[in-house]
Design a protein around this motif. Sequence first.
Motif, PDB file in Angstrom:
ATOM      1  N   LYS A 200       0.826  -1.209   0.000  1.00 49.77           N
ATOM      2  CA  LYS A 200       0.000   0.000   0.000  1.00 49.77           C
ATOM      3  C   LYS A 200       0.861   1.260   0.000  1.00 49.77           C
ATOM      4  O   LYS A 200       0.493   2.282  -0.595  1.00 49.77           O
ATOM      5  N   ALA A 201       2.018   1.183   0.643  1.00 49.86           N
ATOM      6  CA  ALA A 201       2.894   2.355   0.761  1.00 49.86           C
ATOM      7  C   ALA A 201       3.847   2.509  -0.418  1.00 49.86           C
ATOM      8  O   ALA A 201       4.631   3.457  -0.460  1.00 49.86           O
ATOM      9  N   THR A 202       3.799   1.582  -1.372  1.00 51.84           N
ATOM     10  CA  THR A 202       4.721   1.597  -2.515  1.00 51.84           C
ATOM     11  C   THR A 202       3.972   1.882  -3.805  1.00 51.84           C
ATOM     12  O   THR A 202       2.893   1.337  -4.035  1.00 51.84           O
ATOM     13  N   THR A 203       4.554   2.729  -4.633  1.00 52.21           N
ATOM     14  CA  THR A 203       4.018   3.001  -5.966  1.00 52.21           C
ATOM     15  C   THR A 203       5.108   2.711  -6.989  1.00 52.21           C
ATOM     16  O   THR A 203       6.237   3.201  -6.851  1.00 52.21           O
ATOM     17  N   TYR A 204       4.785   1.912  -7.990  1.00 53.63           N
ATOM     18  CA  TYR A 204       5.736   1.696  -9.085  1.00 53.63           C
ATOM     19  C   TYR A 204       5.496   2.778 -10.129  1.00 53.63           C
ATOM     20  O   TYR A 204       4.419   2.871 -10.710  1.00 53.63           O
ATOM     21  N   MET A 205       6.525   3.588 -10.338  1.00 52.09           N
ATOM     22  CA  MET A 205       6.402   4.768 -11.182  1.00 52.09           C
ATOM     23  C   MET A 205       7.179   4.587 -12.481  1.00 52.09           C
ATOM     24  O   MET A 205       8.148   3.824 -12.539  1.00 52.09           O
ATOM     25  N   ALA A 206       6.749   5.303 -13.518  1.00 53.76           N
ATOM     26  CA  ALA A 206       7.448   5.247 -14.801  1.00 53.76           C
ATOM     27  C   ALA A 206       8.904   5.647 -14.612  1.00 53.76           C
ATOM     28  O   ALA A 206       9.216   6.610 -13.913  1.00 53.76           O
ATOM     29  N   ALA A 207       9.799   4.899 -15.220  1.00 52.41           N
ATOM     30  CA  ALA A 207      11.232   5.121 -15.034  1.00 52.41           C
ATOM     31  C   ALA A 207      11.652   6.497 -15.535  1.00 52.41           C
ATOM     32  O   ALA A 207      11.095   7.030 -16.500  1.00 52.41           O
ATOM     33  N   ALA A 208      12.646   7.069 -14.864  1.00 49.12           N
ATOM     34  CA  ALA A 208      13.236   8.331 -15.313  1.00 49.12           C
ATOM     35  C   ALA A 208      14.082   8.048 -16.553  1.00 49.12           C
ATOM     36  O   ALA A 208      15.100   7.355 -16.474  1.00 49.12           O
ATOM     37  N   LEU A 209      13.674   8.573 -17.691  1.00 48.21           N
ATOM     38  CA  LEU A 209      14.295   8.191 -18.960  1.00 48.21           C
ATOM     39  C   LEU A 209      15.727   8.696 -19.105  1.00 48.21           C
ATOM     40  O   LEU A 209      16.504   8.134 -19.877  1.00 48.21           O
ATOM     41  N   GLU A 210      16.103   9.751 -18.366  1.00 53.15           N
ATOM     42  CA  GLU A 210      17.496  10.187 -18.462  1.00 53.15           C
ATOM     43  C   GLU A 210      18.441   9.163 -17.828  1.00 53.15           C
ATOM     44  O   GLU A 210      19.616   9.087 -18.176  1.00 53.15           O
ATOM     45  N   TYR A 211      17.924   8.368 -16.896  1.00 53.46           N
ATOM     46  CA  TYR A 211      18.707   7.273 -16.319  1.00 53.46           C
ATOM     47  C   TYR A 211      18.448   5.960 -17.046  1.00 53.46           C
ATOM     48  O   TYR A 211      19.344   5.137 -17.196  1.00 53.46           O
ATOM     49  N   PHE A 212      17.203   5.761 -17.439  1.00 55.13           N
ATOM     50  CA  PHE A 212      16.792   4.479 -18.006  1.00 55.13           C
ATOM     51  C   PHE A 212      16.133   4.699 -19.370  1.00 55.13           C
ATOM     52  O   PHE A 212      14.900   4.663 -19.489  1.00 55.13           O
ATOM     53  N   PRO A 213      16.930   4.931 -20.418  1.00 58.39           N
ATOM     54  CA  PRO A 213      16.350   5.155 -21.750  1.00 58.39           C
ATOM     55  C   PRO A 213      15.524   3.972 -22.242  1.00 58.39           C
ATOM     56  O   PRO A 213      14.646   4.139 -23.088  1.00 58.39           O
ATOM     57  N   GLY A 214      15.815   2.777 -21.702  1.00 56.82           N
ATOM     58  CA  GLY A 214      15.052   1.597 -22.092  1.00 56.82           C
ATOM     59  C   GLY A 214      13.723   1.480 -21.387  1.00 56.82           C
ATOM     60  O   GLY A 214      12.994   0.504 -21.582  1.00 56.82           O
ATOM     61  N   ASP A 215      13.401   2.467 -20.531  1.00 57.50           N
ATOM     62  CA  ASP A 215      12.122   2.529 -19.817  1.00 57.50           C
ATOM     63  C   ASP A 215      12.068   1.489 -18.690  1.00 57.50           C
ATOM     64  O   ASP A 215      13.076   0.936 -18.289  1.00 57.50           O
TER      65      ASP A 215
ATOM     66  N   HIS B  46       8.751   3.355  -5.663  1.00 60.09           N
ATOM     67  CA  HIS B  46       8.868   4.577  -4.863  1.00 60.09           C
ATOM     68  C   HIS B  46       8.105   4.424  -3.557  1.00 60.09           C
ATOM     69  O   HIS B  46       6.951   3.988  -3.530  1.00 60.09           O
ATOM     70  N   TYR B  47       8.781   4.755  -2.470  1.00 59.45           N
ATOM     71  CA  TYR B  47       8.142   4.857  -1.159  1.00 59.45           C
ATOM     72  C   TYR B  47       8.972   5.802  -0.317  1.00 59.45           C
ATOM     73  O   TYR B  47      10.072   6.216  -0.714  1.00 59.45           O
ATOM     74  N   ARG B  48       8.460   6.131   0.845  1.00 58.19           N
ATOM     75  CA  ARG B  48       9.155   7.025   1.771  1.00 58.19           C
ATOM     76  C   ARG B  48       9.212   6.319   3.123  1.00 58.19           C
ATOM     77  O   ARG B  48       8.190   6.120   3.772  1.00 58.19           O
ATOM     78  N   THR B  49      10.405   5.914   3.547  1.00 57.83           N
ATOM     79  CA  THR B  49      10.548   5.203   4.815  1.00 57.83           C
ATOM     80  C   THR B  49      10.070   6.080   5.969  1.00 57.83           C
ATOM     81  O   THR B  49      10.438   7.254   6.049  1.00 57.83           O
ATOM     82  N   PRO B  50       9.243   5.547   6.871  1.00 56.91           N
ATOM     83  CA  PRO B  50       8.778   6.347   8.012  1.00 56.91           C
ATOM     84  C   PRO B  50       9.940   6.780   8.904  1.00 56.91           C
ATOM     85  O   PRO B  50      11.023   6.185   8.883  1.00 56.91           O
TER      86      PRO B  50
END
Length: 312
Positions: free
Chosen positions: A162-177, A182-186
């Motif tokens: 519930k606390a994790t979201t899979y987000m579209a890759a940052a293309l400047e790091y991952f051109p292959g997508d 993504h989450y934020r540790t409490p």
Amino acid sequence: KAQGFKANVEYSQGCNAIAAGTQGQRAWTDFNPNFDIAESILNSSFDWNGYRAPHIVATENDSKNGIGMLAAMLITGLPQLFADIRTNWTPASVKKATGKDVSKLAPQGFIDKRNSGAGALDYAVNIASMVRGGRKMTPQELSAAIRNNAAAQKKLMESAMKATTYMAAALEYFPGDGLSSHYRTPGGVPMTAYRYNVIGDTLTFSVVEGETVELPVSVADHIGDVTDKTWPESYWVPRGMSSFEYMSKIGPNHDGNSYGLIGADLITFNSMLRIPIDMHNVPADDIFRPTYWDRCGGNDYLACSRLGPLYR
């Protein structure tokens, strides 16, 4: 036969490896989707089949970090967090960038531990809250309590997902997508950071205990915006030293992290293997080493060099 090839069963099962690494950028991700989903799930304590022992997978084939993660996992029985030591933030720099005062929260600054897209999902939550009395347990006791409690396992898996979201890759790091976790540790999670380094022919070990902090949302959002908001983030304060001192002394820009304060365990473990400790913040009264160290004036390098490596 129907597929036109014969499966290599040993290869497909990982050759019975006890730890692994991913090639990552750029050899892989310039042309193919990133490995972040697989890496984040493998490092976690669960997958689509349910609760299980975590695997050890080091980002960018960082073998020294992978060795540390394996050792800490075997000591605690808990998943480990591979992290980039991404940024050092001080109260002054936060104030300048956001106008917010975090001097009471992190008077000596904090480290933004933000791995490039993959982190064990267990660190999206405080795993101590999964069982009654978990905050008073040692990491080993907590691991056993969750392992023997199906309800706690279900709570952990559901809370982490519930606390994790899979987000579209940052293309400047991952051109292959691909997708990045993504989450934020409490805040308030006791966490030990560690790292193996190689100096010439000598393997050394660094270990620093600390705790995560929960930043004001606007501050955390700003840090994500100027760094990478698609990656998992953990804001961590080392005990008894400034964040700059930690970042300056730890070595490369990667470290491993374990739930709980296990610095003393890791120091004893490495003493048994005759690996010297080059940096730590563990109280002397908590450390156990063989009495041979006393004969060497407590000098790790002298004791380890005279004894020689346990394994060659």
